[in-house]
Design an enzyme around this catalytic site. Structure first.
Site, mmCIF file in Angstrom:
data_model
loop_
_atom_site.group_PDB
_atom_site.id
_atom_site.type_symbol
_atom_site.label_atom_id
_atom_site.label_comp_id
_atom_site.label_asym_id
_atom_site.label_seq_id
_atom_site.Cartn_x
_atom_site.Cartn_y
_atom_site.Cartn_z
ATOM 1 N N GLU A 116 0.887 -1.174 0.000
ATOM 2 C CA GLU A 116 0.000 0.000 0.000
ATOM 3 C C GLU A 116 0.911 1.205 0.000
ATOM 4 O OE1 GLU A 116 -1.427 3.230 1.128
ATOM 5 O OE2 GLU A 116 -1.963 2.312 3.054
ATOM 6 N N CYS A 140 -2.226 8.705 3.717
ATOM 7 C CA CYS A 140 -1.978 8.295 2.330
ATOM 8 C C CYS A 140 -3.155 8.650 1.440
ATOM 9 C CB CYS A 140 -1.670 6.801 2.266
ATOM 10 S SG CYS A 140 -2.976 5.739 2.923
#
Length: 467
Positions: free
Chosen positions: A238, A272
């Site tokens: 990720e 993020c």
């Protein structure tokens, strides 16, 4: 000794490294700087623990529910330590602890489903699921506990054991979490190791690790994938995000401004999937800039332990330097700071909440990932232009569309090249949904049953049909 830590060799003293409070810029504690050669023993213990852990699904469920209760019992200590080393407001640390316990409970109750296939042949096939073995997780500094739980909860529930390495910027709360979980889990099931590089590289390449899950930057993610390839270990990555928020021409700015601001600035922008670019219709651009800038100018910035703080410091000195660099570059390129644009005076790693306008579209603050409290707002003249700009980066983690006509907004959201799209909100996830990026934003899937099955492999049994 807690089961979450490797055995100490008699007469050997593990070196230590400093941990800094980002609200002061001063060292406030230390953590063990474990060396790569210690990992052989750690992984070996994880493998031995796996033999019994994988064989007892009912016991796993009970243990993971007990682990959730153990986390909640020390929630105050975990939250305060997390704020001290990461910088986020205490209320956000409490929310992170709660999310950690919630993940344990959610995955504790998942179980793989056996599937039978009959296709007219005299042989029946049964698809079963088996755990992978010892797995590794390498976790960043922005959400140390929550992202650790997003990795260890499904892995352990699936019957794997785990070696968990937090960022050297935020090792302390994770070490405490590991000690707490050791009271509920058998020895060797979850081991926390702390240290500076090359500890992470050695963990990713260790031949006894069957799956490496990593959250962090794109360059480091590539390095993790290369390291894991040496032993053909599975990887879940990720990676970075540069999420765009596209505002439609029917948007009511005053109604969405608070939500949009916090979608960009929560955790000091160190998320993020935060909004990192805003595209506004040209006729509404000035109104959007001022609405966001007014909030940036008035939000309470300070130490996370101060109950009045809404926005804490940047977590560490290297990230503060990056935020300052991309902001200065944008200003040199002709951008204007409608709010902020500079470091704050005084101790600690504080950067003024910044809203930029007149930003060239090729400025690094637009094309890259600033990962801090800086938000460029760009005008557009046609919706196609806005969608093309939103899709015009190497990232593809998330995106959002904001407007009054929900059907129209959903149609625009369907054109975004990303893993998750939101309408009139951003960066909100359910434990039951998948989370994945496209392009440079990641490989594999986390979250929900999809993340759970990512920690298993199929095992097929063929049996002749009864006469």
């Amino acid at each position: 000794m807690p089961a979450s830590e490797p055995d100490r060799v008699p007469g050997h003293r593990t070196p230590r490294f400093a941990v800094v409070d980002p609200a002061t810029g001063e060292i406030f504690d230390e953590a063990p700087d474990q060396q790569p050669d210690e990992l052989d023993g750690v992984v070996d213990r994880a493998h031995r623990a796996w033999r019994s852990w994988r064989a007892a699904p009912a016991a796993r469920t009970t243990a993971l529910h007990g682990a959730a209760e153990a986390v909640e019992a020390v929630g105050d200590d975990l939250a305060r330590l997390l704020t001290r080393e990461q910088g986020k407001p205490l209320a956000e640390s409490y929310a992170e602890v709660a999310r950690t316990a919630a993940r344990l409970r959610y995955f504790a109750d998942l179980a793989p489903r056996t599937r039978r296939i009959t296709d007219g042949r005299p042989v029946g096939s049964e698809i079963r699921w088996r755990p992978l073995g010892p797995v590794a997780a390498i976790v960043p500094w922005n959400f140390p506990l929550q992202l650790a739980a997003a990795k260890f909860a499904p892995a352990l529930a699936a019957g794997n054991t785990m070696v968990l390495k937090p960022s050297p910027f935020t090792p302390l709360a994770t070490r405490l979490l590991g000690s707490v979980l050791a009271t509920a889990l058998p020895e060797g099931v979850l081991t926390v190791v702390t240290g500076r590089e090359p500890l992470g590289a050695r963990l990713a390449s260790h031949p006894g690790i069957r799956h490496v899950t990593f959250t962090g930057s794109v360059p480091t993610g590539r390095a993790v994938a290369e390291a894991a390839a040496a032993s053909l270990a599975r990887v879940t990555l990720e990676l970075g995000g540069n999420d765009a928020a596209v505002l439609l021409d029917d948007v009511e700015v005053d109604r969405i401004a608070d939500r949009l601001f916090w979608a960009a600035f929560r955790n000091c922008g160190q998320v993020c999937m935060a909004v990192k670019r805003v595209y506004a219709p040209a006729r509404l651009h000035a109104e959007v800039v001022e609405a966001l800038a007014q909030r940036a100018r008035t939000v309470a910035v300070g130490a996370g332990l101060d109950p009045d703080t809404r926005l804490g410091p940047v977590c560490n000195a290297p990230q503060l330097a990056r935020v300052e660099q991309v902001t200065k570059q944008a200003l040199r390129d002709g951008a204007r700071a409608a709010a902020g644009g500079h470091r704050l005076d005084g101790p600690g790693y504080f950067f003024a909440p910044t809203v930029l306008t007149d930003v060239p579209p090729d400025s690094p603050v637009v094309t890259g990932e600033q990962f801090g409290p800086v938000l460029p707002v760009l005008p557009y003249r046609s919706l196609d232009e806005a969608v093309d700009a939103a899709n015009g980066t190497a990232f593809g983690l998330g995106g959002s569309v904001w407007g009054t006509d929900l059907d129209r907004a959903e149609a625009v959201a369907g054109r975004l090249e990303c893993g998750t799209a939101w309408i009139n909100h951003h960066a909100e996830l359910s434990l039951a949904q998948p989370f994945a990026g496209v392009k440079d934003s990641g490989v594999g899937v986390a979250g929900g049953p999809w993340g759970f099955y990512g920690n298993l492999r199929p095992f097929v049994v063929h049996r002749p049909q009864e006469a």
